[in-house]
Design a protein around this motif. Structure first.
Motif, PDB file in Angstrom:
ATOM      1  N   ALA A  15       0.817  -1.185  -0.091  1.00 48.80           N
ATOM      2  CA  ALA A  15       0.044  -0.044  -0.118  1.00 48.80           C
ATOM      3  C   ALA A  15       1.045   1.288  -0.103  1.00 48.80           C
ATOM      4  N   MET A  16       1.959   1.157   0.683  1.00 55.50           N
ATOM      5  CA  MET A  16       2.680   2.323   0.904  1.00 55.50           C
ATOM      6  C   MET A  16       3.688   2.554  -0.347  1.00 55.50           C
ATOM      7  N   GLY A  17       3.572   1.826  -1.423  1.00 55.70           N
ATOM      8  CA  GLY A  17       4.604   2.046  -2.637  1.00 55.70           C
ATOM      9  C   GLY A  17       5.467   1.061  -2.977  1.00 55.70           C
ATOM     10  N   ARG A  18       5.587  -0.091  -2.395  1.00 53.01           N
ATOM     11  CA  ARG A  18       6.755  -1.212  -2.738  1.00 53.01           C
ATOM     12  C   ARG A  18       6.484  -1.738  -4.133  1.00 53.01           C
ATOM     13  N   VAL A  19       5.315  -1.620  -4.503  1.00 51.42           N
ATOM     14  CA  VAL A  19       5.128  -1.953  -6.219  1.00 51.42           C
ATOM     15  C   VAL A  19       4.329  -0.973  -6.836  1.00 51.42           C
ATOM     16  N   PRO A  20       4.471  -0.684  -8.089  1.00 51.78           N
ATOM     17  CA  PRO A  20       4.215   0.440  -8.910  1.00 51.78           C
ATOM     18  C   PRO A  20       2.296   0.151  -9.059  1.00 51.78           C
ATOM     19  N   THR A  21       1.711   1.304  -9.096  1.00 52.20           N
ATOM     20  CA  THR A  21       0.324   1.386  -9.028  1.00 52.20           C
ATOM     21  C   THR A  21      -0.303   0.500 -10.192  1.00 52.20           C
ATOM     22  N   GLU A  22       0.361   0.585 -11.228  1.00 50.86           N
ATOM     23  CA  GLU A  22      -0.136  -0.400 -12.471  1.00 50.86           C
ATOM     24  C   GLU A  22      -0.161  -1.872 -12.150  1.00 50.86           C
ATOM     25  N   GLU A  23       0.823  -2.234 -11.173  1.00 47.75           N
ATOM     26  CA  GLU A  23       0.686  -3.765 -11.048  1.00 47.75           C
ATOM     27  C   GLU A  23      -0.201  -4.124  -9.790  1.00 47.75           C
ATOM     28  N   LEU A  24      -0.724  -3.349  -9.328  1.00 47.84           N
ATOM     29  CA  LEU A  24      -1.985  -3.588  -8.215  1.00 47.84           C
ATOM     30  C   LEU A  24      -3.020  -4.135  -8.646  1.00 47.84           C
ATOM     31  N   THR A  25      -3.841  -4.984  -8.016  1.00 52.06           N
ATOM     32  CA  THR A  25      -4.902  -5.827  -8.317  1.00 52.06           C
ATOM     33  C   THR A  25      -6.206  -5.035  -8.225  1.00 52.06           C
ATOM     34  N   ALA A  26      -7.299  -5.299  -8.792  1.00 53.73           N
ATOM     35  CA  ALA A  26      -8.544  -4.533  -8.721  1.00 53.73           C
ATOM     36  C   ALA A  26      -8.931  -4.312  -7.201  1.00 53.73           C
ATOM     37  N   LYS A  27      -8.795  -5.491  -6.653  1.00 54.49           N
ATOM     38  CA  LYS A  27      -9.203  -5.281  -5.262  1.00 54.49           C
ATOM     39  C   LYS A  27      -8.150  -4.506  -4.567  1.00 54.49           C
ATOM     40  N   GLU A  28      -7.054  -4.335  -4.541  1.00 54.04           N
ATOM     41  CA  GLU A  28      -6.001  -3.652  -4.016  1.00 54.04           C
ATOM     42  C   GLU A  28      -6.290  -2.046  -4.281  1.00 54.04           C
ATOM     43  N   SER A  29      -6.694  -1.871  -5.617  1.00 52.91           N
ATOM     44  CA  SER A  29      -6.831  -0.410  -5.940  1.00 52.91           C
ATOM     45  C   SER A  29      -8.215   0.198  -5.513  1.00 52.91           C
ATOM     46  N   ALA A  30      -9.048  -0.749  -5.005  1.00 55.69           N
ATOM     47  CA  ALA A  30     -10.226  -0.331  -4.560  1.00 55.69           C
ATOM     48  C   ALA A  30     -10.338  -0.230  -2.989  1.00 55.69           C
ATOM     49  N   SER A  31      -9.220  -0.697  -2.549  1.00 53.41           N
ATOM     50  CA  SER A  31      -8.977  -0.770  -0.952  1.00 53.41           C
ATOM     51  C   SER A  31      -8.683   0.815  -0.426  1.00 53.41           C
ATOM     52  N   THR A  32      -9.510   1.256   0.666  1.00 54.51           N
ATOM     53  CA  THR A  32      -9.039   2.525   1.058  1.00 54.51           C
ATOM     54  C   THR A  32      -7.884   2.775   1.796  1.00 54.51           C
ATOM     55  N   LEU A  33      -7.205   1.385   2.222  1.00 50.24           N
ATOM     56  CA  LEU A  33      -5.744   1.568   2.779  1.00 50.24           C
ATOM     57  C   LEU A  33      -4.868   1.928   1.597  1.00 50.24           C
ATOM     58  N   PHE A  34      -4.942   1.341   0.469  1.00 47.18           N
ATOM     59  CA  PHE A  34      -4.143   1.430  -0.589  1.00 47.18           C
ATOM     60  C   PHE A  34      -4.331   2.696  -1.184  1.00 47.18           C
ATOM     61  N   ARG A  35      -5.695   3.265  -1.332  1.00 43.95           N
ATOM     62  CA  ARG A  35      -5.783   4.485  -1.838  1.00 43.95           C
ATOM     63  C   ARG A  35      -5.340   5.698  -0.940  1.00 43.95           C
ATOM     64  N   PHE A  36      -5.412   5.523   0.353  1.00 44.34           N
ATOM     65  CA  PHE A  36      -4.919   6.507   1.155  1.00 44.34           C
ATOM     66  C   PHE A  36      -3.434   6.971   0.972  1.00 44.34           C
TER      67      PHE A  36
END
Length: 367
Positions: free
Chosen positions: A21-42
């Motif tokens: 969530a804090m940026g260890r992986v690029p945004t393009e590699e996030l899954t749909a579930k992770e991209s919708a997570s409030t924690l990741f989006r914060f």
């Protein structure tokens, strides 16, 4: 038989998830579930950058506070250790020094921890509410545009213009356009929350709703214009040198529809940050937008200000649609449902682009 999924207070939470969530992986590699997570989006969303700054500042001040208190507490412990009489044993001195350190540390850190906790919690809760507003407007705008594209209203209005008004019937009074439905519940009930977003985002959202409401008013005016029993619009316009009132009203409807969809596309690009969803919804909006654009460029005369303003958009269309085309083509290895939908709709976008700009998108992609 159990499925092996563990649920509970800390289900789904881990240091690995926090690191992602804090940026260890690029945004393009996030899954749909992770991209919708409030924690990741914060930690990643551009819509809560000010709250992330407050969050980071609170953590920095907390770390500085702990460091200063630790150093002063350590000094207090050392002072207490050497202030005891020589008759005291080492164990007694260590216990006295440790007690002094803990007492100092708890005195100056204990009351501060709840304050930092409140700041961090407030920032996260406020970010969650703001992201909820972003999602509501993105959903309403994209859904309204999707409905219009499903019925291909851009092509429908253009075809109606070319065909001309229908003959007057005895029951024409009952055919008047009456729209009593509330199509913008999110905007009507949450418009005050737009002040939480950045100015450019608010401008595009407000423009969309304004143009769409103006288009509904234009449809009412169109229904009130007496139908002309003359020939279809193109022939009538050619014979008189200028459009009759009905065709003039229809042009206004198409123009406002175009402006509304253009603002919707810009708003969606601002609001939606998950790349597959943004690409798929942009394509859906462009299908109607480009159809209206192609008609309006041909309709307005060269000296018409509206024609000149439309021509200024050409370079932006070439840049943005080519970029969008490359993004969708590059997703060929992804099985995400939204990418699949975008790839399936892409050929129709190419046809609309070629029609609107008089160009071959795929042949001139490298220009």
């Amino acid at each position: 038989m159990t499925s092996g999924v563990i649920s509970g207070l800390f289900s789904g939470l881990s240091f690995r998830a926090l690191a992602r969530a804090m940026g260890r992986v690029p945004t393009e590699e996030l899954t749909a579930k992770e991209s919708a997570s409030t924690l990741f989006r914060f930690f990643r969303s551009k819509h809560v950058r000010d709250l992330k700054l407050i969050f980071a500042s609170a953590l920095f001040v907390l770390a500085l506070h702990l460091f200063v208190v630790f150093c002063l507490g350590l000094g207090s412990a050392v002072h207490n250790y050497f202030s005891l009489s020589a008759a005291a044993g080492i164990i007694e001195r260590l216990f006295t020094a440790a007690g002094a350190f803990l007492s100092f540390f708890i005195t100056y850190v204990g009351p501060a921890l709840p304050v930092y906790g409140v700041i961090v919690g407030w920032a996260y809760q406020t970010a969650s509410s703001r992201l909820g507003i972003v999602d509501l407007f993105a959903c309403e705008i994209s859904t309204l545009c999707r409905v219009g594209t499903i019925f291909d209203i851009g092509k429908g209005y253009v075809d109606s213009y070319d065909a001309g008004p229908r003959p007057v019937r005895a029951s024409a009074a009952s055919d008047k356009f009456v729209s009593q439905e509330e199509y913008f519940p999110v905007f009507d009930n949450n418009s005050r929350d737009l002040q939480l977003l950045e100015a450019s985002v608010v401008n595009n959202i407000t423009e969309f709703y304004t143009y769409m409401k103006a288009m509904r008013d234009s449809l009412r005016k169109l229904a009130e214009v007496p139908a002309q029993p003359a020939a279809p619009g193109v022939a009538a316009a050619a014979a008189t040198g200028e459009a009759d009132p009905w065709h003039g009203a229809m042009v206004n409807v198409i123009y406002l529809l175009y402006l509304g969809y253009e603002s919707a596309r810009k708003a969606v690009n601002d609001l939606i940050e998950f790349q597959p969803a943004r690409a798929e919804r942009s394509i859906v909006i462009l299908l109607t937008e480009l159809k209206c654009y192609a008609f309006l460029r041909k309709h307005f005369k060269a000296d018409d200000l509206r024609r000149k303003r439309l021509e200024l958009r050409e370079a932006g269309y070439r840049r943005d649609i080519r970029k969008l085309y490359r993004e969708v083509k590059a997703s060929s290895g992804h099985s995400d449902e939204l990418w699949v939908q975008a790839r399936e709709t892409l050929p129709v976008l190419v046809l609309r682009y070629n029609e609107a700009l008089g160009d071959d998108l795929e042949a001139n992609l490298s220009d």
